[in-house]
Design an enzyme around this catalytic site. Sequence first.
Site, PDB file in Angstrom:
ATOM      1  N   ALA A  85       0.859  -1.186   0.000  1.00 26.16           N
ATOM      2  CA  ALA A  85       0.000   0.000   0.000  1.00 26.16           C
ATOM      3  C   ALA A  85       0.888   1.226   0.000  1.00 26.16           C
ATOM      4  CB  ALA A  85      -0.864   0.026   1.266  1.00 26.16           C
ATOM      5  N   HIS A 508      10.273  -8.234  12.020  1.00 29.47           N
ATOM      6  CA  HIS A 508      11.315  -7.207  12.029  1.00 29.47           C
ATOM      7  C   HIS A 508      12.528  -7.634  11.193  1.00 29.47           C
ATOM      8  CE1 HIS A 508       9.931  -5.192  16.085  1.00 29.47           C
ATOM      9  NE2 HIS A 508       9.065  -5.020  15.107  1.00 29.47           N
TER      10      HIS A 508
HETATM   11  P1  FDA Z   1       7.906  -0.959   3.621  1.00 22.54           P
HETATM   12  O1  FDA Z   1       7.390  -2.340   3.627  1.00 22.54           O
HETATM   13  O2  FDA Z   1       7.249   0.019   4.520  1.00 22.54           O
HETATM   14  O3  FDA Z   1       7.833  -0.342   2.162  1.00 22.54           O
HETATM   15  C1  FDA Z   1       8.104  -1.066   1.002  1.00 22.54           C
HETATM   16  C2  FDA Z   1       7.155  -0.607  -0.088  1.00 22.54           C
HETATM   17  O4  FDA Z   1       7.639  -1.059  -1.347  1.00 22.54           O
HETATM   18  C3  FDA Z   1       5.744  -1.146   0.054  1.00 22.54           C
HETATM   19  O5  FDA Z   1       4.827  -0.091  -0.046  1.00 22.54           O
HETATM   20  C4  FDA Z   1       5.621  -2.128  -1.097  1.00 22.54           C
HETATM   21  O6  FDA Z   1       4.309  -2.240  -1.611  1.00 22.54           O
HETATM   22  C5  FDA Z   1       6.564  -1.536  -2.108  1.00 22.54           C
HETATM   23  N1  FDA Z   1       7.094  -2.504  -3.071  1.00 22.54           N
HETATM   24  C6  FDA Z   1       7.665  -3.703  -2.805  1.00 22.54           C
HETATM   25  N2  FDA Z   1       8.062  -4.283  -3.944  1.00 22.54           N
HETATM   26  C7  FDA Z   1       7.750  -3.437  -4.951  1.00 22.54           C
HETATM   27  C8  FDA Z   1       7.904  -3.473  -6.368  1.00 22.54           C
HETATM   28  N3  FDA Z   1       8.488  -4.508  -6.983  1.00 22.54           N
HETATM   29  N4  FDA Z   1       7.452  -2.425  -7.094  1.00 22.54           N
HETATM   30  C9  FDA Z   1       6.866  -1.364  -6.488  1.00 22.54           C
HETATM   31  N5  FDA Z   1       6.688  -1.283  -5.159  1.00 22.54           N
HETATM   32  C10 FDA Z   1       7.124  -2.309  -4.410  1.00 22.54           C
HETATM   33  N6  FDA Z   1       7.527  -1.494  13.493  1.00 22.54           N
HETATM   34  C11 FDA Z   1       7.323  -0.568  14.454  1.00 22.54           C
HETATM   35  O7  FDA Z   1       8.116   0.367  14.568  1.00 22.54           O
HETATM   36  N7  FDA Z   1       6.294  -0.679  15.337  1.00 22.54           N
HETATM   37  C12 FDA Z   1       5.414  -1.717  15.291  1.00 22.54           C
HETATM   38  O8  FDA Z   1       4.486  -1.796  16.109  1.00 22.54           O
HETATM   39  C13 FDA Z   1       5.602  -2.690  14.278  1.00 22.54           C
HETATM   40  N8  FDA Z   1       4.752  -3.730  14.156  1.00 22.54           N
HETATM   41  C14 FDA Z   1       4.766  -4.500  13.017  1.00 22.54           C
HETATM   42  C15 FDA Z   1       3.712  -5.376  12.750  1.00 22.54           C
HETATM   43  C16 FDA Z   1       3.670  -6.069  11.555  1.00 22.54           C
HETATM   44  C17 FDA Z   1       2.514  -7.003  11.262  1.00 22.54           C
HETATM   45  C18 FDA Z   1       4.705  -5.907  10.603  1.00 22.54           C
HETATM   46  C19 FDA Z   1       4.666  -6.647   9.289  1.00 22.54           C
HETATM   47  C20 FDA Z   1       5.761  -5.048  10.859  1.00 22.54           C
HETATM   48  C21 FDA Z   1       5.795  -4.338  12.058  1.00 22.54           C
HETATM   49  N9  FDA Z   1       6.804  -3.417  12.316  1.00 22.54           N
HETATM   50  C22 FDA Z   1       6.650  -2.534  13.357  1.00 22.54           C
HETATM   51  C23 FDA Z   1       7.951  -3.277  11.400  1.00 22.54           C
HETATM   52  C24 FDA Z   1       7.865  -2.055  10.484  1.00 22.54           C
HETATM   53  O9  FDA Z   1       6.527  -1.710  10.206  1.00 22.54           O
HETATM   54  C25 FDA Z   1       8.621  -2.315   9.182  1.00 22.54           C
HETATM   55  O10 FDA Z   1       9.914  -2.759   9.491  1.00 22.54           O
HETATM   56  C26 FDA Z   1       8.740  -1.061   8.323  1.00 22.54           C
HETATM   57  O11 FDA Z   1       7.489  -0.476   8.082  1.00 22.54           O
HETATM   58  C27 FDA Z   1       9.433  -1.392   7.002  1.00 22.54           C
HETATM   59  O12 FDA Z   1       9.674  -0.207   6.275  1.00 22.54           O
HETATM   60  P2  FDA Z   1      10.426  -0.242   4.867  1.00 22.54           P
HETATM   61  O13 FDA Z   1      10.552   1.151   4.425  1.00 22.54           O
HETATM   62  O14 FDA Z   1      11.656  -1.057   5.015  1.00 22.54           O
HETATM   63  O15 FDA Z   1       9.475  -1.078   3.904  1.00 22.54           O
END
Ligand code: FDA
Length: 571
Positions: A85, A508
Amino acid sequence: TKETAYDYVVVGGGTSGLVVAKRLSEDLSVSVLVIEAGDSVFNNVNVTNPNGYGLAFGTEIDYAYQTVNQTYGGGLIQTMRAGKALGGTSTINGMAYTRAEISQIDAWEQVGNDGWNWDSLFPYYLKSEHFQVPDEERTVAAHLPFDKELHGLNGPLKTGWNYEQTNSSLTSTINSTFKAIGVPYNPDVNGGNMVGFSLYPFTTDSTLHVREDAARAYYFPYQNQTNLKVLLNTKANKITWSQNSKQNAATAEGVEITSSDGTTSVVKANKEVILSAGSLASPLLLELSGIGNPAVLSKYDIETVVDLPTVGENLQDQMNNGLSFNAANGFSLADKTSYIAYPSVSHIYGNETLLVAENIKASLPEYAAQVAAVNGNVTRASDLLEFFQMQWDLIFTSQVPIAEVLVYIVNGVWTTEYWALLPFARGSIHIGSDSTANAVINPNYFMLDWDLQEQAQTARFIRKMYATAPLAGMVLDETRPGLDTVSAAADDAEWAAWLKSAYRSNFHPVGTAAMMPKEKGGVVDANLKVYGTSNVRVIDASVMPFQVCGHLVSTLYAIAERAADLIKKSA
Ligand code: FDA
């Protein structure tokens, strides 16, 4: 008409990508494109509901990546969630806002990343944050722990406490219980000293009562800016390379994308391509673009552009387990707060700490050899040993927290989720086809003795907490795992059987395009530029060289803020 060239092309409009895009676009003479696979979720109630954790799981905005069978982790396949998203995983996460330990950010510089330490990152935590200071009445009534000096008041990202927390009723009870087992009160978990009992802030809009995600903070307020463009429902396939690459450095020409209508085209990057697709996607995009281990790339007929075998290695995650107890006389069942404690190794191991420290120290060479052997020596035992010694120092000398213990009441049951924070296991993620589909994800959960010991000993610690007054007077029998399943005097082997059948990913994952010197196995340098390229960076959880004790987003927002400044400086 479709514009096809931008100065910066950011792949992934998630937690980190939107920070970078927003900050780069502050220079109105610069054009920025964000390519995002998902859609806007501004009006998705599974996202906006500030108490809706879990509602989005399994829906179309959850990638729900699957691991391979976990050899050391009960043979199970685990689901690793990530948000598809605008706003990325910040739209589905638990909203906890906790940073890291000073010493563990300083370790990034010690390993060779010049300029990355707590003092240089701290201003960026503040720059990103808009801490909503709770009014005094609520602060006092709910014992909300904060030190205003440690928070940013003018950044884009709203943090603070939600309504339920400001009406919490159990803070004193749980605080007294932790105190009785040696864990002190922490007046603010976000100042780089995390050990203790606290109530953490959330990424939340306390006025509107909605989740604060990366899109609400860093995109929607700026969406009318004409130099910042987002392509939704658009998938990046790979980086395309310029024919005139500089000697010894591959130069990205642009990014091949597939639009929602199925058509494929290339958007050009005049200056740079920035991968922010997350730690379970950015390394795959590098491999699909020809950057990685030739042995992996050749399986899918991908020509090697940069021979960088550690792409996708160094994957570090944690295991999450839970213990539950029935509540006595429906006690305090209306409370909707989550309480946390971050105990150190001394809190968890008590008198045994020194002995454990010696044992683990003696095991480090073997751990390093095991990890290297499992990945075919792509990461070297000598480098791993250096990292493991640093981690040992954090655990036993600096005494950073080694577990997060999260206590809350759900459906009349006292529930405690917890995860040991610093396992030594390293896994990997690699392509399993010529697209991002079918990736081979292997976190190697429970790989090393310490990983299991830490998880088992924390469970014993939680049992002790529930047996300590005043909390002891509010609980009845243990329902999960229950004494029939894991006896009161269980050794590690007995705990292991249950832990390995009942854990999940802690969501994580970090380290899959690690920022480190190249000779130590790094994928990006201290400017987050991919080795062997002149204009490709990775900015997301992939670059974190080591796991941190806090949840990830606060640190990711800070990294992305600092990275944006590094890019501006170099331009
Ligand atoms: P992130 O996943 O945010 O962004 C990647 C983006 O790239 C996405 O929007 C994706 O759709 C896009 N993408 C991927 N491949 C693509 C492609 N080929 N082409 C175009 N777009 C593409 N952390 C915290 O601080 N507090 C918390 O309470 C929690 N709890 C938690 C619960 C759950 C269920 C999860 C899964 C994770 C958490 N976390 C968390 C961790 C934290 O939310 C997470 O580590 C970060 O949001 C990751 O941020 P990034 O920028 O690395 O990737």
